[in-house]
Design a protein around this motif. Structure first.
Motif, PDB file in Angstrom:
ATOM      1  N   GLU A 137      40.433  41.828 102.002  1.00  0.00           N
ATOM      2  CA  GLU A 137      39.666  40.272 102.028  1.00  0.00           C
ATOM      3  C   GLU A 137      40.038  39.067 103.514  1.00  0.00           C
ATOM      4  O   GLU A 137      38.945  38.124 103.438  1.00  0.00           O
ATOM      5  CB  GLU A 137      40.588  39.125 101.296  1.00  0.00           C
ATOM      6  N   ARG A 164      34.810  53.423 103.009  1.00  0.00           N
ATOM      7  CA  ARG A 164      32.632  53.057 103.011  1.00  0.00           C
ATOM      8  C   ARG A 164      32.464  52.091 102.220  1.00  0.00           C
ATOM      9  O   ARG A 164      31.658  51.220 102.330  1.00  0.00           O
ATOM     10  CB  ARG A 164      32.396  54.675 102.101  1.00  0.00           C
ATOM     11  N   GLU A 165      33.081  52.115 100.649  1.00  0.00           N
ATOM     12  CA  GLU A 165      32.323  51.295  99.315  1.00  0.00           C
ATOM     13  C   GLU A 165      33.013  49.914 100.595  1.00  0.00           C
ATOM     14  O   GLU A 165      31.907  49.019 100.031  1.00  0.00           O
ATOM     15  CB  GLU A 165      34.194  51.204  98.204  1.00  0.00           C
ATOM     16  N   THR A 166      34.118  49.582 100.889  1.00  0.00           N
ATOM     17  CA  THR A 166      33.853  47.662 101.786  1.00  0.00           C
ATOM     18  C   THR A 166      32.541  47.394 102.646  1.00  0.00           C
ATOM     19  O   THR A 166      32.428  46.391 103.255  1.00  0.00           O
ATOM     20  CB  THR A 166      35.390  47.907 101.732  1.00  0.00           C
ATOM     21  N   GLU A 168      29.891  48.847 104.095  1.00  0.00           N
ATOM     22  CA  GLU A 168      29.406  49.334 103.873  1.00  0.00           C
ATOM     23  C   GLU A 168      28.480  48.175 103.157  1.00  0.00           C
ATOM     24  O   GLU A 168      27.206  47.171 103.535  1.00  0.00           O
ATOM     25  CB  GLU A 168      28.309  50.263 102.879  1.00  0.00           C
ATOM     26  N   GLN A 169      29.031  47.181 102.704  1.00  0.00           N
ATOM     27  CA  GLN A 169      28.793  45.562 102.569  1.00  0.00           C
ATOM     28  C   GLN A 169      29.072  44.853 103.613  1.00  0.00           C
ATOM     29  O   GLN A 169      28.461  43.805 103.549  1.00  0.00           O
ATOM     30  CB  GLN A 169      29.450  44.951 101.464  1.00  0.00           C
ATOM     31  N   TYR A 170      29.324  45.322 104.895  1.00  0.00           N
ATOM     32  CA  TYR A 170      28.982  44.295 105.934  1.00  0.00           C
ATOM     33  C   TYR A 170      27.599  43.908 106.704  1.00  0.00           C
ATOM     34  O   TYR A 170      26.934  45.087 106.622  1.00  0.00           O
ATOM     35  CB  TYR A 170      30.130  44.089 106.688  1.00  0.00           C
TER      36      TYR A 170
END
Length: 218
Positions: A137, A164-166, A168-170
């Protein structure tokens, strides 16, 4: 691999030289391991096999640990960045080739903070610490949105400091390309189920870096 340790104003530079080099890449170590850690040795050897000249160095706190044997936390960021700038100047005094910078984890993150300012030829990060372990966070990505230096990040899909999951949201600069290593951790070590060994992961990463640096300088 031919290596030369050059003592320059308290910052020793470990050169791994090659003939007909594709590029010169200065690599900094991570927060908890020195410039000759197993990972740094393996990636350097793999890069040299790709005709990338590698220059390694140690931040002051790590150099002091080498002498005293006592573990020390990383120095304040301003000191780490000052060391990086000094190293870049020293390397540029010793080569006419464009100088790319980067490193493992913290070393790569520090390089990313000065890449534009120092007009680096390119930036290479191995296991970028997008956030502290267990703190997704609080991402460390503000400067990555406006980064102008051509950048390659080699990242494990299950990296505890940036999976990767986190990631790729950036929203990151269009100068940044991320290459994902399937099922790999922060040290780019994949799970056995991937069918890829750690050595193969390192070799694959080095080949990608060599291609990237050649393209960046074309």
């Amino acid at each position: 691999m031919p290596e030369t340790l050059v003592d320059q104003e308290e910052v020793p530079l470990l050169w791994s030289r090659v003939n007909q080099k594709v590029a010169t890449l200065v690599l900094a170590h991570g927060a908890g391991a020195p410039m000759d850690s197993t990972f740094m040795e393996q990636i350097t050897e793999a890069l040299v096999s790709q005709r990338i000249e590698v220059v390694r160095f140690e931040f002051l706190y790590m150099a002091e640990r080498r002498v005293s044997g006592k573990k020390r936390p990383p120095s304040p960021q301003v000191q780490l960045l000052d060391t990086w700038k000094q190293v870049i100047d020293l390397v540029r005094q010793s080569t006419h080739a464009p100088v790319a910078i980067g490193g493992k984890s913290m070393g790569g993150r520090m390089a990313s903070l000065i890449a534009d300012e120092c007009n680096a030829a390119a930036l290479v990060c191995l296991g970028y610490p997008f956030y502290a372990a267990g703190r997704p966070e609080r991402p460390r990505i503000e400067h990555l949105a406006s980064l102008q230096t051509s950048t390659l990040i080699i990242q494990g899909e299950r990296d505890a400091l940036g999976n990767r999951e986190t990631v790729e949201q950036y929203v990151l600069s269009n100068q940044i390309r991320i290459e994902w290593i399937s099922t790999a951790n922060h040290d780019l070590k994949p799970l056995k189920s991937s069918g890829l060994t750690h050595s193969q992961s390192i070799e694959k990463s080095a080949a990608s870096i060599a291609h990237f640096l050649a393209s960046a300088q074309a």
